[in-house]
Design a protein around this motif. Structure first.
Motif, PDB file in Angstrom:
ATOM      1  N   LEU A  12       0.836  -1.204   0.000  1.00 31.25           N
ATOM      2  CA  LEU A  12       0.000   0.000   0.000  1.00 31.25           C
ATOM      3  C   LEU A  12       0.872   1.257   0.000  1.00 31.25           C
ATOM      4  N   ASP A  13       1.944   1.239   0.780  1.00 32.15           N
ATOM      5  CA  ASP A  13       2.861   2.378   0.805  1.00 32.15           C
ATOM      6  C   ASP A  13       3.502   2.599  -0.562  1.00 32.15           C
ATOM      7  N   LEU A  14       3.890   1.503  -1.219  1.00 29.79           N
ATOM      8  CA  LEU A  14       4.481   1.642  -2.557  1.00 29.79           C
ATOM      9  C   LEU A  14       3.453   2.178  -3.536  1.00 29.79           C
ATOM     10  N   GLY A  15       2.205   1.741  -3.425  1.00 32.68           N
ATOM     11  CA  GLY A  15       1.159   2.263  -4.302  1.00 32.68           C
ATOM     12  C   GLY A  15       1.014   3.760  -4.171  1.00 32.68           C
ATOM     13  N   LEU A  16       0.979   4.254  -2.953  1.00 32.46           N
ATOM     14  CA  LEU A  16       0.861   5.703  -2.730  1.00 32.46           C
ATOM     15  C   LEU A  16       2.133   6.437  -3.154  1.00 32.46           C
ATOM     16  N   TYR A  17       3.281   5.809  -2.948  1.00 29.16           N
ATOM     17  CA  TYR A  17       4.549   6.396  -3.395  1.00 29.16           C
ATOM     18  C   TYR A  17       4.540   6.571  -4.916  1.00 29.16           C
ATOM     19  N   LEU A  18       4.079   5.538  -5.628  1.00 31.68           N
ATOM     20  CA  LEU A  18       4.012   5.632  -7.084  1.00 31.68           C
ATOM     21  C   LEU A  18       2.976   6.649  -7.531  1.00 31.68           C
ATOM     22  N   CYS A  19       1.868   6.769  -6.798  1.00 32.77           N
ATOM     23  CA  CYS A  19       0.880   7.809  -7.120  1.00 32.77           C
ATOM     24  C   CYS A  19       1.538   9.183  -7.066  1.00 32.77           C
ATOM     25  N   GLN A  20       2.357   9.399  -6.050  1.00 31.55           N
ATOM     26  CA  GLN A  20       3.051  10.680  -5.929  1.00 31.55           C
ATOM     27  C   GLN A  20       4.045  10.866  -7.072  1.00 31.55           C
ATOM     28  N   GLN A  21       4.775   9.810  -7.421  1.00 30.56           N
ATOM     29  CA  GLN A  21       5.737   9.898  -8.516  1.00 30.56           C
ATOM     30  C   GLN A  21       5.049  10.215  -9.847  1.00 30.56           C
ATOM     31  N   LEU A  22       3.883   9.614 -10.061  1.00 28.98           N
ATOM     32  CA  LEU A  22       3.202   9.732 -11.350  1.00 28.98           C
ATOM     33  C   LEU A  22       2.313  10.959 -11.470  1.00 28.98           C
ATOM     34  N   ALA A  23       1.707  11.390 -10.342  1.00 24.23           N
ATOM     35  CA  ALA A  23       0.704  12.465 -10.438  1.00 24.23           C
ATOM     36  C   ALA A  23       0.916  13.601  -9.443  1.00 24.23           C
ATOM     37  N   GLY A  24       1.928  13.503  -8.596  1.00 23.20           N
ATOM     38  CA  GLY A  24       2.234  14.588  -7.675  1.00 23.20           C
ATOM     39  C   GLY A  24       1.719  14.372  -6.260  1.00 23.20           C
ATOM     40  N   VAL A  25       2.210  15.225  -5.381  1.00 17.68           N
ATOM     41  CA  VAL A  25       1.905  15.128  -3.953  1.00 17.68           C
ATOM     42  C   VAL A  25       0.414  15.304  -3.680  1.00 17.68           C
ATOM     43  N   GLN A  26      -0.212  16.277  -4.321  1.00 13.64           N
ATOM     44  CA  GLN A  26      -1.634  16.533  -4.054  1.00 13.64           C
ATOM     45  C   GLN A  26      -2.496  15.344  -4.471  1.00 13.64           C
ATOM     46  N   ALA A  27      -2.203  14.741  -5.585  1.00 12.27           N
ATOM     47  CA  ALA A  27      -2.964  13.575  -6.033  1.00 12.27           C
ATOM     48  C   ALA A  27      -2.776  12.413  -5.061  1.00 12.27           C
ATOM     49  N   ALA A  28      -1.537  12.163  -4.665  1.00 12.29           N
ATOM     50  CA  ALA A  28      -1.269  11.064  -3.729  1.00 12.29           C
ATOM     51  C   ALA A  28      -1.982  11.297  -2.401  1.00 12.29           C
ATOM     52  N   GLU A  29      -1.985  12.537  -1.943  1.00 14.22           N
ATOM     53  CA  GLU A  29      -2.658  12.853  -0.681  1.00 14.22           C
ATOM     54  C   GLU A  29      -4.169  12.686  -0.808  1.00 14.22           C
ATOM     55  N   ALA A  30      -4.733  13.094  -1.930  1.00  8.24           N
ATOM     56  CA  ALA A  30      -6.179  12.916  -2.146  1.00  8.24           C
ATOM     57  C   ALA A  30      -6.534  11.426  -2.171  1.00  8.24           C
ATOM     58  N   ILE A  31      -5.693  10.631  -2.804  1.00  3.57           N
ATOM     59  CA  ILE A  31      -5.933   9.193  -2.856  1.00  3.57           C
ATOM     60  C   ILE A  31      -5.801   8.587  -1.469  1.00  3.57           C
ATOM     61  N   ARG A  32      -4.778   8.978  -0.731  1.00  3.73           N
ATOM     62  CA  ARG A  32      -4.588   8.475   0.635  1.00  3.73           C
ATOM     63  C   ARG A  32      -5.806   8.782   1.488  1.00  3.73           C
ATOM     64  N   LYS A  33      -6.296  10.015   1.401  1.00  2.00           N
ATOM     65  CA  LYS A  33      -7.472  10.405   2.194  1.00  2.00           C
ATOM     66  C   LYS A  33      -8.703   9.632   1.765  1.00  2.00           C
ATOM     67  N   SER A  34      -8.878   9.406   0.470  1.00  2.00           N
ATOM     68  CA  SER A  34     -10.053   8.679   0.000  1.00  2.00           C
ATOM     69  C   SER A  34     -10.037   7.229   0.476  1.00  2.00           C
ATOM     70  N   MET A  35      -8.858   6.722   0.793  1.00  2.00           N
ATOM     71  CA  MET A  35      -8.723   5.363   1.320  1.00  2.00           C
ATOM     72  C   MET A  35      -8.766   5.345   2.843  1.00  2.00           C
ATOM     73  N   ASN A  36      -8.770   6.524   3.438  1.00  4.33           N
ATOM     74  CA  ASN A  36      -8.723   6.663   4.895  1.00  4.33           C
ATOM     75  C   ASN A  36      -7.500   5.916   5.453  1.00  4.33           C
ATOM     76  N   TYR A  37      -6.381   6.027   4.744  1.00  5.82           N
ATOM     77  CA  TYR A  37      -5.150   5.356   5.126  1.00  5.82           C
ATOM     78  C   TYR A  37      -4.286   6.321   5.935  1.00  5.82           C
ATOM     79  N   LEU A  38      -3.916   5.901   7.121  1.00  2.59           N
ATOM     80  CA  LEU A  38      -3.152   6.759   8.012  1.00  2.59           C
ATOM     81  C   LEU A  38      -1.652   6.635   7.793  1.00  2.59           C
ATOM     82  N   GLY A  39      -1.235   5.645   7.054  1.00  7.74           N
ATOM     83  CA  GLY A  39       0.196   5.445   6.815  1.00  7.74           C
ATOM     84  C   GLY A  39       0.778   4.515   7.841  1.00  7.74           C
ATOM     85  N   ARG A  40       2.063   4.269   7.685  1.00  2.00           N
ATOM     86  CA  ARG A  40       2.702   3.303   8.582  1.00  2.00           C
ATOM     87  C   ARG A  40       3.088   3.899   9.887  1.00  2.00           C
TER      88      ARG A  40
END
Length: 186
Positions: free
Chosen positions: A158-186
């Protein structure tokens, strides 16, 4: 951007689903509308270690047309490291710009020759197995070594998925995706 998920019998499904879910949201949430993927394997369907079956999109396609391949791990990686037909198929990804793995999927990237000269990580019980395939085994959750990005044990997917989201679409996109998943991180 087009991704090939490399699936096989004996896969750990969380390795696959953990990265698949956030990356799919790149398109679903309109961060990268042209983001697409194929589920690829050497057979029309695969089973995880517990018998859950997944039907794939493509059987043994030439992987050279993809922008990224993603190789999950699981007990199936043990025998595939020496399976010449599987490794020949995986080798068709030689020119693919990005290669990523989760857990023992790094052993398959290594067996295919993709980790030569790279730093990489894998499941903590497989560090010694990974060592001959790469320049340096790094005991970190995610190791980004340019063309190759590897992640540790299953929960790092899951962390790698969000990391790749940031690499591919930027910090704001990765953060929006993280929030939509209600993922708090490690």
């Amino acid at each position: 951007m087009k991704v090939a998920y490399i699936l096989f019998d004996g896969i750990t499904l969380l390795d696959f689903i953990g990265i698949y879910d956030p990356l799919c949201r790149l398109r679903a949430q309109h961060h990268l509308p042209d983001f697409s993927w194929d589920l690829c394997a050497m057979m029309p369907s695969i089973q995880d270690s517990f018998g859950l079956e997944i039907t794939v999109d493509l059987v043994a396609p030439d992987l050279s047309a993809y922008d990224m391949i993603i190789v999950p791990g699981g007990f199936g990686t043990r025998s595939l490291q020496t399976d010449s037909a599987f490794l020949q198929w995986l080798a068709t990804a030689e020119e693919v710009p990005k290669k990523a793995s989760i857990c023992s999927g790094a052993l398959l990237l290594g067996a295919a020759g993709f980790l030569k000269g790279h730093r990489a990580t894998t499941h903590f019980n497989e560090y010694e197995t990974l060592a001959p395939f790469c320049r340096e085994v790094v005991r970190e959750r995610i190791v980004d070594d340019g063309a190759v990005i590897t992640a540790g044990a299953v929960a790092s997917s899951l962390d790698l998925g969000l990391y790749l989201c940031q690499q591919l679409a930027g910090v704001q996109a990765a953060e929006a995706i993280r929030k939509s998943m209600n993922y708090l991180g490690r």
